[in-house]
Design an enzyme around this catalytic site. Sequence first.
Site, PDB file in Angstrom:
ATOM      1  N   LYS A 196      67.286  -5.858  57.893  1.00 31.64           N
ATOM      2  CA  LYS A 196      67.271  -7.263  58.287  1.00 31.64           C
ATOM      3  C   LYS A 196      66.629  -8.060  57.155  1.00 31.64           C
ATOM      4  O   LYS A 196      65.462  -7.850  56.820  1.00 31.64           O
ATOM      5  CB  LYS A 196      66.481  -7.446  59.587  1.00 31.64           C
ATOM      6  CG  LYS A 196      66.405  -8.909  60.011  1.00 31.64           C
ATOM      7  CD  LYS A 196      65.803  -9.065  61.378  1.00 31.64           C
ATOM      8  CE  LYS A 196      65.720 -10.538  61.754  1.00 31.64           C
ATOM      9  NZ  LYS A 196      65.118 -10.731  63.081  1.00 31.64           N
ATOM     10  N   ARG A 206      67.022 -20.291  65.272  1.00 32.79           N
ATOM     11  CA  ARG A 206      65.636 -20.724  65.499  1.00 32.79           C
ATOM     12  C   ARG A 206      65.608 -22.090  66.176  1.00 32.79           C
ATOM     13  O   ARG A 206      64.685 -22.395  66.933  1.00 32.79           O
ATOM     14  CB  ARG A 206      64.862 -20.725  64.179  1.00 32.79           C
ATOM     15  CG  ARG A 206      64.659 -19.299  63.656  1.00 32.79           C
ATOM     16  CD  ARG A 206      63.941 -19.250  62.329  1.00 32.79           C
ATOM     17  NE  ARG A 206      64.002 -17.903  61.752  1.00 32.79           N
ATOM     18  CZ  ARG A 206      63.683 -17.604  60.499  1.00 32.79           C
ATOM     19  NH1 ARG A 206      63.253 -18.558  59.692  1.00 32.79           N
ATOM     20  NH2 ARG A 206      63.787 -16.368  60.057  1.00 32.79           N
ATOM     21  N   LYS A 225      59.483 -15.432  56.615  1.00 29.96           N
ATOM     22  CA  LYS A 225      59.267 -14.074  57.128  1.00 29.96           C
ATOM     23  C   LYS A 225      59.388 -13.023  56.025  1.00 29.96           C
ATOM     24  O   LYS A 225      59.658 -11.857  56.303  1.00 29.96           O
ATOM     25  CB  LYS A 225      60.249 -13.805  58.275  1.00 29.96           C
ATOM     26  CG  LYS A 225      60.117 -14.810  59.430  1.00 29.96           C
ATOM     27  CD  LYS A 225      60.908 -14.406  60.662  1.00 29.96           C
ATOM     28  CE  LYS A 225      60.650 -15.388  61.810  1.00 29.96           C
ATOM     29  NZ  LYS A 225      61.376 -15.006  63.042  1.00 29.96           N
ATOM     30  N   GLU A 241      65.197   2.113  54.432  1.00 31.44           N
ATOM     31  CA  GLU A 241      64.995   1.671  55.822  1.00 31.44           C
ATOM     32  C   GLU A 241      65.880   2.478  56.774  1.00 31.44           C
ATOM     33  O   GLU A 241      65.449   2.853  57.865  1.00 31.44           O
ATOM     34  CB  GLU A 241      65.308   0.175  55.963  1.00 31.44           C
ATOM     35  CG  GLU A 241      64.271  -0.756  55.330  1.00 31.44           C
ATOM     36  CD  GLU A 241      62.991  -0.887  56.159  1.00 31.44           C
ATOM     37  OE1 GLU A 241      62.872  -0.239  57.215  1.00 31.44           O
ATOM     38  OE2 GLU A 241      62.093  -1.641  55.728  1.00 31.44           O
ATOM     39  N   LYS A 256      71.839  -7.132  58.981  1.00 32.18           N
ATOM     40  CA  LYS A 256      71.771  -8.533  59.390  1.00 32.18           C
ATOM     41  C   LYS A 256      71.199  -9.372  58.261  1.00 32.18           C
ATOM     42  O   LYS A 256      70.157  -8.996  57.728  1.00 32.18           O
ATOM     43  CB  LYS A 256      70.873  -8.618  60.623  1.00 32.18           C
ATOM     44  CG  LYS A 256      70.652 -10.006  61.137  1.00 32.18           C
ATOM     45  CD  LYS A 256      69.722  -9.952  62.301  1.00 32.18           C
ATOM     46  CE  LYS A 256      69.390 -11.386  62.666  1.00 32.18           C
ATOM     47  NZ  LYS A 256      68.278 -11.497  63.533  1.00 32.18           N
ATOM     48  N   SER A 282      73.822 -16.674  63.301  1.00 32.44           N
ATOM     49  CA  SER A 282      74.031 -18.057  63.741  1.00 32.44           C
ATOM     50  C   SER A 282      74.509 -18.978  62.619  1.00 32.44           C
ATOM     51  O   SER A 282      75.379 -19.826  62.837  1.00 32.44           O
ATOM     52  CB  SER A 282      72.739 -18.598  64.350  1.00 32.44           C
ATOM     53  OG  SER A 282      71.668 -18.528  63.419  1.00 32.44           O
ATOM     54  N   TYR A 321      78.700 -14.480  68.032  1.00 37.08           N
ATOM     55  CA  TYR A 321      78.794 -15.574  69.002  1.00 37.08           C
ATOM     56  C   TYR A 321      80.253 -15.935  69.275  1.00 37.08           C
ATOM     57  O   TYR A 321      80.555 -16.673  70.206  1.00 37.08           O
ATOM     58  CB  TYR A 321      78.011 -16.801  68.495  1.00 37.08           C
ATOM     59  CG  TYR A 321      76.570 -16.466  68.196  1.00 37.08           C
ATOM     60  CD1 TYR A 321      75.630 -16.395  69.222  1.00 37.08           C
ATOM     61  CD2 TYR A 321      76.146 -16.156  66.901  1.00 37.08           C
ATOM     62  CE1 TYR A 321      74.306 -16.045  68.962  1.00 37.08           C
ATOM     63  CE2 TYR A 321      74.831 -15.806  66.625  1.00 37.08           C
ATOM     64  CZ  TYR A 321      73.917 -15.746  67.666  1.00 37.08           C
ATOM     65  OH  TYR A 321      72.624 -15.391  67.402  1.00 37.08           O
TER      66      TYR A 321
END
Length: 333
Positions: A196, A206, A225, A241, A256, A282, A321
Amino acid sequence: MELTYRPRRMRRTSSVRSMVREFSLHPEDFIYPLFVHEGNTLEEIGAMPGAKRWSLDLLVGEVQRAWNLGIRCVVLFPKVNEELKTEDGAESYNESGLIPRAITLLKREIPEMTVMTDVALDPYSCDGHDGIVSTDGVVLNDETIDQLCRQAVVQAQAGADLIGPSDMMDGRVGAIREALDEEGFEHVGIISYTAKYASAYYGPFREALDSAPRSTSGKPIPKDKSTYQMDPGNAREAITEAQLDEQEGADILMVKPGLAYLDIIHRLRHESELPIAAYNVSGEYAMVKAAAQNGWIDESSVVLETLLSFKRAGADLILTYHACDAAGWLRNI
Ligand code: PBG
């Protein structure tokens, strides 16, 4: 011309093209993300035309619609009321919180639908971070993991089928696996947000949850982040990872965002035998919607072509979505 090789032969008719096609999309490939909130209204989300914040009673109808279109998994995200947000995100493991109630309701009404959850503190944190922020502004790893384990167990108790840690703390997959097993949830799977990235493509999400990092408590809050999500300049690190998540017991690995990271999906496909998921996030959704609304692109063609790119890169599953629209277009309804 005397040509031996004429690849166009295999493109000549629609039926031949369908016979030799390597990849195709099916509604069962899609995981449908849904936003839920308290109250009984249906709210639009400005930067995500077509996506909504669902009240629990309306959610059931939408999930039934997705099931009827052939979709077999939904993932739930909560818009938590501001007064419930704290520095330690304790609302995330409230057994009567929004998400546990939504899971219980869905598993009662549409039991076969696979319900996936998101595990991270950001929707529940007054600081807008996925973990606990220390007084000197550091996102704490091990302290956060304790909270995430409690969150995952509460979600499993409510009936979740797949737990999705999206927080990027080190060691969280192993800790969550152990916590689930200790409580008798060895049948509950983990779909890990493995690679991610710290991405600007999460902006509209967000907005949907009102969960961006912010300073309300007076302590210094990291503005992004990037101390826990991956650096967009890194590719090999995604393999590290993936290896860690696999060793720690992940059942599905996720990349992602998806579209700007198709190379990472491809690498993980060759690195692991586990199912790979891509999150069509998104910001990717918003860009397609905006261009379609302006009449600049043909929405259904662009969406299906984009979703196919995830399959071609090596993804088995796509969080998107567009799920219901795409499933409908695939079935010509
Ligand atoms: C929460 C979470 C985020 C997304 C999924 N889970 C936001 C973030 O990490 O800031 C983004 C999804 C999207 O943009 O569609 N940890």
